[in-house]
Design a protein around this motif. Structure first.
Motif, PDB file in Angstrom:
ATOM      1  N   LEU A  44       0.898  -1.161  -0.222  1.00 59.70           N
ATOM      2  CA  LEU A  44       0.173   0.022   0.207  1.00 59.70           C
ATOM      3  C   LEU A  44       0.751   1.324  -0.032  1.00 59.70           C
ATOM      4  O   LEU A  44       0.639   2.285  -0.707  1.00 59.70           O
ATOM      5  CB  LEU A  44      -1.098  -0.008   1.134  1.00 59.70           C
ATOM      6  N   LEU A  45       1.806   1.276   0.781  1.00 63.92           N
ATOM      7  CA  LEU A  45       2.774   2.101   1.100  1.00 63.92           C
ATOM      8  C   LEU A  45       3.463   2.624  -0.523  1.00 63.92           C
ATOM      9  O   LEU A  45       3.341   3.805  -1.091  1.00 63.92           O
ATOM     10  CB  LEU A  45       3.978   2.136   1.729  1.00 63.92           C
ATOM     11  N   ILE A  46       3.849   1.841  -1.538  1.00 60.30           N
ATOM     12  CA  ILE A  46       4.488   2.168  -2.725  1.00 60.30           C
ATOM     13  C   ILE A  46       3.583   2.116  -3.623  1.00 60.30           C
ATOM     14  O   ILE A  46       3.711   2.980  -4.312  1.00 60.30           O
ATOM     15  CB  ILE A  46       5.483   0.765  -2.827  1.00 60.30           C
ATOM     16  N   GLN A  47       2.439   1.402  -3.863  1.00 55.85           N
ATOM     17  CA  GLN A  47       1.685   1.253  -4.900  1.00 55.85           C
ATOM     18  C   GLN A  47       0.620   2.306  -5.093  1.00 55.85           C
ATOM     19  O   GLN A  47       0.237   2.826  -5.972  1.00 55.85           O
ATOM     20  CB  GLN A  47       1.220  -0.017  -5.121  1.00 55.85           C
ATOM     21  N   GLN A  48       0.256   2.507  -3.671  1.00 59.13           N
ATOM     22  CA  GLN A  48      -0.900   3.321  -3.602  1.00 59.13           C
ATOM     23  C   GLN A  48      -0.318   4.756  -3.139  1.00 59.13           C
ATOM     24  O   GLN A  48      -1.227   5.603  -2.615  1.00 59.13           O
ATOM     25  CB  GLN A  48      -2.123   2.923  -2.472  1.00 59.13           C
ATOM     26  N   SER A  49       0.802   4.798  -2.665  1.00 58.20           N
ATOM     27  CA  SER A  49       1.259   5.937  -1.677  1.00 58.20           C
ATOM     28  C   SER A  49       0.270   6.177  -0.351  1.00 58.20           C
ATOM     29  O   SER A  49       0.068   7.433  -0.254  1.00 58.20           O
ATOM     30  CB  SER A  49       1.498   7.185  -2.630  1.00 58.20           C
ATOM     31  N   ASP A  50       0.122   5.320   0.298  1.00 59.55           N
ATOM     32  CA  ASP A  50      -0.842   5.176   1.133  1.00 59.55           C
ATOM     33  C   ASP A  50      -0.224   5.865   2.358  1.00 59.55           C
ATOM     34  O   ASP A  50       0.447   5.670   3.005  1.00 59.55           O
ATOM     35  CB  ASP A  50      -1.344   3.744   1.675  1.00 59.55           C
ATOM     36  N   ASN A  51      -1.207   7.104   2.929  1.00 61.54           N
ATOM     37  CA  ASN A  51      -0.450   8.051   3.809  1.00 61.54           C
ATOM     38  C   ASN A  51      -0.763   7.278   5.140  1.00 61.54           C
ATOM     39  O   ASN A  51       0.118   7.431   6.091  1.00 61.54           O
ATOM     40  CB  ASN A  51      -1.059   9.300   4.030  1.00 61.54           C
ATOM     41  N   THR A  52      -1.818   6.577   5.453  1.00 63.29           N
ATOM     42  CA  THR A  52      -2.070   5.782   6.495  1.00 63.29           C
ATOM     43  C   THR A  52      -0.720   4.837   6.888  1.00 63.29           C
ATOM     44  O   THR A  52      -0.340   4.434   7.991  1.00 63.29           O
ATOM     45  CB  THR A  52      -3.322   5.289   6.833  1.00 63.29           C
ATOM     46  N   ALA A  53      -0.604   4.056   5.816  1.00 64.78           N
ATOM     47  CA  ALA A  53       0.375   2.935   5.970  1.00 64.78           C
ATOM     48  C   ALA A  53       1.578   3.651   6.173  1.00 64.78           C
ATOM     49  O   ALA A  53       2.591   2.929   6.997  1.00 64.78           O
ATOM     50  CB  ALA A  53       0.496   2.254   4.601  1.00 64.78           C
ATOM     51  N   TRP A  54       1.988   4.836   5.607  1.00 59.59           N
ATOM     52  CA  TRP A  54       3.247   5.316   5.794  1.00 59.59           C
ATOM     53  C   TRP A  54       3.377   5.688   7.460  1.00 59.59           C
ATOM     54  O   TRP A  54       4.541   5.720   8.196  1.00 59.59           O
ATOM     55  CB  TRP A  54       3.212   6.544   5.035  1.00 59.59           C
ATOM     56  N   GLN A  55       2.269   6.439   7.909  1.00 63.08           N
ATOM     57  CA  GLN A  55       2.201   6.662   9.441  1.00 63.08           C
ATOM     58  C   GLN A  55       2.511   5.431  10.320  1.00 63.08           C
ATOM     59  O   GLN A  55       3.181   5.400  11.245  1.00 63.08           O
ATOM     60  CB  GLN A  55       1.018   7.459   9.583  1.00 63.08           C
ATOM     61  N   ALA A  56       1.605   4.416   9.997  1.00 61.90           N
ATOM     62  CA  ALA A  56       1.772   2.981  10.897  1.00 61.90           C
ATOM     63  C   ALA A  56       3.244   2.540  10.688  1.00 61.90           C
ATOM     64  O   ALA A  56       3.840   2.205  11.596  1.00 61.90           O
ATOM     65  CB  ALA A  56       0.784   2.183  10.486  1.00 61.90           C
ATOM     66  N   LEU A  57       3.795   2.412   9.595  1.00 57.75           N
ATOM     67  CA  LEU A  57       5.325   2.107   9.451  1.00 57.75           C
ATOM     68  C   LEU A  57       6.285   2.918  10.094  1.00 57.75           C
ATOM     69  O   LEU A  57       7.177   2.215  10.844  1.00 57.75           O
ATOM     70  CB  LEU A  57       5.383   1.867   8.152  1.00 57.75           C
ATOM     71  N   GLN A  58       6.056   3.840  10.126  1.00 57.87           N
ATOM     72  CA  GLN A  58       6.732   5.049  10.776  1.00 57.87           C
ATOM     73  C   GLN A  58       6.805   4.706  12.381  1.00 57.87           C
ATOM     74  O   GLN A  58       8.039   4.779  12.924  1.00 57.87           O
ATOM     75  CB  GLN A  58       6.424   6.630  10.583  1.00 57.87           C
ATOM     76  N   ARG A  59       5.763   4.662  12.870  1.00 56.34           N
ATOM     77  CA  ARG A  59       5.613   4.478  14.142  1.00 56.34           C
ATOM     78  C   ARG A  59       6.204   3.255  14.628  1.00 56.34           C
ATOM     79  O   ARG A  59       7.201   2.968  15.786  1.00 56.34           O
ATOM     80  CB  ARG A  59       3.912   4.629  14.561  1.00 56.34           C
ATOM     81  N   ALA A  60       5.841   1.994  13.789  1.00 57.12           N
ATOM     82  CA  ALA A  60       6.187   0.591  14.047  1.00 57.12           C
ATOM     83  C   ALA A  60       7.981   0.540  13.952  1.00 57.12           C
ATOM     84  O   ALA A  60       8.595  -0.072  14.936  1.00 57.12           O
ATOM     85  CB  ALA A  60       5.613  -0.362  13.366  1.00 57.12           C
TER      86      ALA A  60
END
Length: 528
Positions: A413-429
């Motif tokens: 989702l982060l790469i193919q949709q540029s999903d902002n929620t996935a970005w926030q979750a991965l940064q946190r984790a």
């Protein structure tokens, strides 16, 4: 008869003045009607004086004196004061305060009337040859009549300003598009500065003129009866001219952002500024603007600067010349991933907003953690309220806090949709600081998660390490490259390189537009 023949003519003189003692010039002084066939006459001079030789007659027969605007008088000589006839004067106005020309003003008393038309300024002056109560009436074509009762006295002047209401009709004006300026009978209309509007007008014939900077002027004749209504709904025609554009063969020509067949364009277009863009493999893209005026032909010949791909310094110079007039902050970095390893760049060390390009270091660090056995792609991350961020991606509208997602799913989702929620979750984790530290280890020390900034050179360095297989393992590189080759956003690098494989990551935030990636050319590849 003998007595009459023996009579001697006697000279008689005097002065005629008005009630204020001012001389009356041009007054006629004549002997009474009993006198001979051609009785003696005189006319007063500028000082009001006269002299006349009279034929002797009855002792009670005076001289008759008459002057325009005065009641007639009689005298036996000496000083005579004439009384002026009453005067009614003033100005006739309509209900808007404008003068009314050619209105008939009549002063009436008993069976006598005196009248005068108004002049171009609506002014009038009526001499009434009697005194006492009188009616003043005003008649004007296409106006209601007006009247007033006045008292007339000798030497008196009655000043009036009669108002006569116009007979009106209404013109309702609409245009498509709206906003046309309105003129009535050749003069701008303050009551209707722009369409649509309703305009009361005097009865009769009028010419309505509509004008606009962008549209062809229109004139329409209307005739209004009293209390009538005329609806005018007009479609305005756009002003046009002819635009001709030519460019060298072998390229793509676009006019106003739309591709056209061939490299020669001629069409009737709307007036105003138009742009033409030409692209070819042999020259730098060139864009030019040209003004097209009404009923005129504007010609534009595009001559793009030639590209010499074997001259790196010249290519860089020409690239910077091409970018300079575009405005904004632009950074470009190109690196050959083949044997040459050459670099061409402009503004490559300027730190700019990375927008979603900043998600690439997150993906690289996650795969590094997988390579070092710190996490597994099947491990799950539980979404928290703080992870949700609107914008690109589907998680914001489809997931909720408490939902669990595998690292591999969040990566996709982060790469193919540029999903902002996935970005926030991965940064946190994973930890934003650890992501930044890993980016720095790959040569991108200025690419920070916190402020979303990076330089073109360092964004290029991340793709260079990925393309050369020195960022993550071969398996991780293949996985990430496959995701980067199949994103939902392919309107930038891909658009201009059709038929080639591009592994890339876009960034978009308001006026910020980025794209960074690897272009695979048969037998070679390069980072841009």
């Amino acid at each position: 008869m003998l007595g009459l023949a023996a009579a001697v003519a006697q000279p008689t003189g005097g002065q005629v003045v008005d009630g204020a003692g001012r001389p009356v010039a041009g007054a006629a002084v004549a002997q009474s009607a009993w006198a001979p066939l051609h009785p003696p006459r005189a006319v007063t001079g500028g000082d009001g004086r006269y002299r006349v030789t009279v034929v002797p007659g009855p002792a009670d027969t005076p001289l008759r004196v008459a002057a325009d605007g005065f009641q007639p008088g009689s005298t036996s000589g000496g000083r005579l004061a004439l009384r002026r006839w009453p005067v009614v004067s003033g100005q006739v106005l309509d209900d808007t305060g404008r003068p009314v020309a050619e209105a008939l003003v009549t002063v009436g008393q008993s069976r006598r009337e005196w009248g005068s038309p108004t002049d171009a300024d609506g002014r009038f002056r009526v001499v009434a040859e009697t005194a006492g109560p009188a009616w003043v009436s005003v008649l004007a074509e296409s106006h209601d009549p007006a009247s007033a009762l006045v008292s007339l006295s000798p030497d008196g002047v009655v000043s009036l300003q009669p108002a006569v209401r116009r007979h009106l009709g209404v013109v309702h004006l609409e245009t498509v598009p709206a906003g046309a300026a309105v003129a009535i009978d050749g003069a701008p209309s303050p009551a209707c500065p722009a369409t649509p509007c309703e305009l009361p007008l005097p009865v009769g014939a009028h010419r309505v003129a509509l004008s606009s900077e962008l549209y062809v002027p229109v004139e329409q004749d209307v005739t209004l009866a009293r209390d009538s209504r005329v609806d005018l709904a007009l479609s305005l025609q756009r002003k046009t001219g002819t635009l001709r554009v030519t460019a060298p063969a072998g390229g793509e020509l676009a006019v106003d952002g739309h591709g056209v067949p061939g490299v020669a364009y001629a069409a009737v277009v709307a007036t105003g500024t138009h742009s033409a863009t030409y692209r070819s493999a042999a020259g730098w893209p060139v864009t030019a603007a040209i003004e097209v005026r009404w009923k005129e032909t504007a010609a534009l010949a595009l001559a793009p600067p030639a590209v010499n791909p074997r001259d790196g310094a010249g290519f860089t110079r020409d690239m910077r010349a091409y970018l300079a007039p575009l405005g904004g902050d632009i950074g470009v970095y190109l690196e050959d991933l083949g044997g040459g390893g050459g670099v061409i760049a402009s503004g490559e060390n300027d730190r700019l907003e990375a927008a979603s390009v900043i998600k690439l270091p997150v993906a690289l660090y996650l795969l590094h953690q997988v390579d070092t056995k710190q996490v597994k792609l099947d491990d799950e991350v539980t979404l928290q309220d703080s992870d949700f961020m609107a914008g690109t991606g589907s998680l914001y509208g489809s997931a909720q806090a408490g939902d669990k997602f595998k690292y591999q799913d969040l990566l996709g989702l982060l790469i193919q949709q540029s999903d902002n929620t996935a970005w926030q979750a991965l940064q946190r984790a994973l930890g934003a600081d650890r992501i930044d530290a890993y980016a720095a280890s790959l040569g991108a020390a200025d690419c920070h998660q916190g402020d979303d900034g990076c330089t073109p050179r360092q964004a290029g360095a991340l793709f260079s390490r990925l393309g050369r297989g020195t960022a993550v393992s071969a398996d991780s590189s293949r996985l990430l490259m496959l995701m980067l080759e199949n994103t939902a956003f392919n309107d930038r690098i891909n658009h201009y390189l059709p038929g080639l494989t591009v592994a890339h990551k876009v960034g978009l935030d308001g006026n910020v537009q980025n794209d960074c990636g690897i272009v695979f050319v048969p037998g070679d590849s390069f980072v841009i």
